[in-house]
Design an enzyme around this catalytic site. Structure first.
Site, mmCIF file in Angstrom:
data_model
loop_
_atom_site.group_PDB
_atom_site.id
_atom_site.type_symbol
_atom_site.label_atom_id
_atom_site.label_comp_id
_atom_site.label_asym_id
_atom_site.label_seq_id
_atom_site.Cartn_x
_atom_site.Cartn_y
_atom_site.Cartn_z
ATOM 1 N N ASP A 64 35.788 39.035 43.613
ATOM 2 C CA ASP A 64 37.091 38.386 43.350
ATOM 3 C C ASP A 64 36.552 37.005 43.242
ATOM 4 O O ASP A 64 36.364 36.222 44.222
ATOM 5 C CB ASP A 64 37.806 38.712 44.998
ATOM 6 C CG ASP A 64 39.073 38.133 44.924
ATOM 7 O OD1 ASP A 64 39.841 38.179 43.954
ATOM 8 O OD2 ASP A 64 39.621 37.280 45.881
ATOM 9 N N THR A 97 42.104 35.421 39.259
ATOM 10 C CA THR A 97 41.291 34.485 39.843
ATOM 11 C C THR A 97 40.151 33.885 39.141
ATOM 12 O O THR A 97 39.759 32.907 39.063
ATOM 13 C CB THR A 97 41.134 34.566 41.234
ATOM 14 O OG1 THR A 97 40.466 35.839 41.561
ATOM 15 C CG2 THR A 97 42.355 34.569 42.161
ATOM 16 N N THR A 98 39.334 35.013 38.664
ATOM 17 C CA THR A 98 38.083 34.772 37.740
ATOM 18 C C THR A 98 38.296 34.485 36.586
ATOM 19 O O THR A 98 38.096 33.408 36.037
ATOM 20 C CB THR A 98 37.247 36.144 37.717
ATOM 21 O OG1 THR A 98 37.131 36.636 39.050
ATOM 22 C CG2 THR A 98 35.777 35.890 37.227
ATOM 23 N N ASP A 400 45.232 42.326 45.969
ATOM 24 C CA ASP A 400 45.559 41.808 44.771
ATOM 25 C C ASP A 400 46.445 42.851 43.878
ATOM 26 O O ASP A 400 47.140 42.316 43.192
ATOM 27 C CB ASP A 400 43.989 41.838 43.991
ATOM 28 C CG ASP A 400 43.157 40.670 44.206
ATOM 29 O OD1 ASP A 400 43.874 39.935 45.222
ATOM 30 O OD2 ASP A 400 42.071 40.368 43.700
#
Length: 532
Positions: A64, A97-98, A400
């Site tokens: 994550d 998020t990546t 998530d």
């Protein structure tokens, strides 16, 4: 021959060395790019995991982006901006998020190329803003609306989010759990607002993730009941009281010492303590309460052995050490009011449940409430795992997936996954750039090319030939197959909507907008001023 110095300081005669500004700009871009490259390998279903070793010896295994960047010790101020960028995406969308960091790194790389060609940073920044606005419009045109009541469609989106996680093999269990928990906490009066704090996740080791479950119409508490004094382990038709006062002898406000030198005085003190506790227990019993939840106290013991003994004699089920931040959730779920003083303990402030019992989970115990009246918009689930690392990663993955469902509740539009939206946006922006003139055209073209980093990285992490895959993907999109993306499981290009690989529109929009804002901010910095 040296030119003579002129005494005048007219416009155009002064020489300014701009190398310092160029160095600062390049330093910022290189630092941000380095951080982006570090997390790039963890993008997608075939992305690698990172083992983060903390200073205290704790180890976290995750892919994550927000978690990795949050734990990494970053010194460079521009790199810290990428850490904040990832946090913003986590708050805004919960997923991607990546991707947001990878897109930002790719945009910065293109900006560096444009700067080296002599394009002014302000022109690049303004063009990036226009390109981002146009890209958002293209994404919204591509998106297909969904019905929030269509549970299967929501499960597909949650499964896509979980496919890139460490616990992806358990997506068939966790995806429906994420969907059901979020749908349960939607407030009918304000359906667009979903507060994930209304979902309680309890983690217990000593099992597998397959043993995880969601509790319907009830509540689970991590605290076990107090049965040391012979108190009940199970109560039917429970009347639940949530108290914030102590059932223990009072103490002085200041540190003071009382010297007792007579047995009669000692007996009198003990007798008074017993009477004081007994009077509180009688008042609790009089209110009809037979399940007591006691908030943890800082200044003195919330309960003593003597008070537990009297409560057990009164057949009252006791759970102590309720945390302060649990009070609101418990109160909302059980429809009971927190009681600050024993005199305020009345039947109308008590919650009701058909059954309250102790439940063994692995090597420990939890308290389970079932059959709660007037079900509130809260939900509760129990996560199991073989060890702490698996449990923590399962919790992050479930969170998530819940954020993805929240995005769809707030903006019910879907996009195909597998790099399809990025390639389509890149293709259409490239065509739009040809209609522009001057430097702006170059900058928009650079923005379009930078977006191809997502399919390129997906192919790279899956062990495919990225150049060949991305070239074929462009060709498919040029032929009108706008949902065509990289299927890393079959190692080929397929229609991602048919493969049920979908993602919320809000995740892609948020990633693109936040990444562009961050790039524009880094571009505008031309000096670093240290302050004492």
């Amino acid at each position: 021959m040296v030119a003579p110095k002129t005494g005048g300081n007219k416009k155009g005669e002064t020489f300014r060395d701009d190398s310092r500004k160029v160095e600062v700009r390049i330093s910022n871009i290189e630092a941000a790019k380095a951080l982006s490259d570090a997390v790039r390998t963890s993008l997608g279903p075939r992305g690698m995991d990172k083992m983060v070793k903390q200073a205290d010896g704790e180890v976290i295994i995750t892919n994550d982006g927000a978690t990795i960047l949050d734990k990494v010790k970053v010194v460079h101020p521009a790199a810290k901006m990428l850490v904040e960028l990832s946090k913003s995406q986590d708050v805004n969308a919960g997923d991607g998020t990546t991707s947001v960091v990878v897109i930002c790194g790719s945009l910065l790389k293109k900006c560096l190329e444009l700067l080296n060609k002599g394009v002014h940073p302000t022109i690049i920044s303004d063009s990036m803003g226009k390109a981002c606005k146009k890209a958002s419009e293209i994404l919204q045109e591509m998106a297909s609306p969904i019905n929030i009541q269509d549970r299967e469609a929501l499960i597909k989106a949650a499964t896509t989010s979980l496919s890139s996680k460490v616990v992806s093999q358990h997506a068939s269990l966790l995806a429906p759990m994420a969907v059901d928990t979020v749908l349960k906490v939607i407030n009918p009066e304000n359906p667009n607002r979903v507060d994930l704090r209304d979902i309680s996740i309890i983690k217990k080791g000593g099992g597998t993730i397959d043993d995880s479950m969601m509790l319907d119409n009830g509540l689970l508490l991590n605290q076990k009941p107090c049965t040391s004094s012979g108190g009940p382990r199970r109560v039917e038709n429970a009347k639940i009281g949530l108290i914030q006062f102590c059932i223990s002898p009072p103490k002085t406000d200041l540190e003071s010492t009382v010297v007792v030198n007579d047995y009669q005085q000692m007996d009198r003190i003990l007798k008074e303590e017993r009477n004081y506790i007994l009077s509180i227990v009688k008042k609790i019993r009089k209110s009809g309460c037979n399940v007591l939840l006691i908030q943890k106290s800082i200044l003195r013991d919330a309960v003593t052995d003597l008070s537990l003994h009297y409560l057990a004699k009164a057949k009252i089920f006791v759970v102590r050490d309720i945390e302060r931040d649990q009070v609101e959730f418990i109160s909302k779920t059980l429809n009971c009011l927190p009681i600050a003083h024993v005199d305020h303990m009345t039947p109308d402030k008590l919650g009701q449940a058909k059954l309250v019992e102790e439940m063994p989970v692995g090597g420990s115990r939890v308290t389970k409430f079932t059959g709660v009246d007037n079900v509130a918009p809260t939900s509760c689930c129990l996560l199991r795992g073989s060890n702490k690392l698996v449990l923590e990663e399962a919790e992050r993955s479930l969170h998530d997936a819940q954020c993805v469902i929240r995005c769809l509740v707030q903006k019910p539009f879907m996009l195909a996954g597998g790099g399809a939206p990025e390639v389509e946006v890149s293709r259409k922006l490239g065509a739009w750039a040809k209609s522009l003139t001057g430097m702006e055209s170059y900058c928009v073209k650079g923005f379009a090319e930078a977006l191809e980093v997502i399919p390129y990285t997906l192919a790279e992490n899956a062990g495919l030939n990225p150049l060949q895959i991305v070239t074929e993907l462009r060709q498919k999109h040029a032929q009108g197959e706008s949902n065509c993306g990289i299927n890393v499981r079959k190692s080929t290009l397929t229609d991602m909507a048919e493969e049920n690989v979908v993602q919320p529109l809000q995740v892609s929009l948020s990633a693109l907008t936040l990444a562009t804002e961050c790039v524009r901010m880094i571009l505008k910095i031309d000096d670093v001023v240290p302050v004492r």
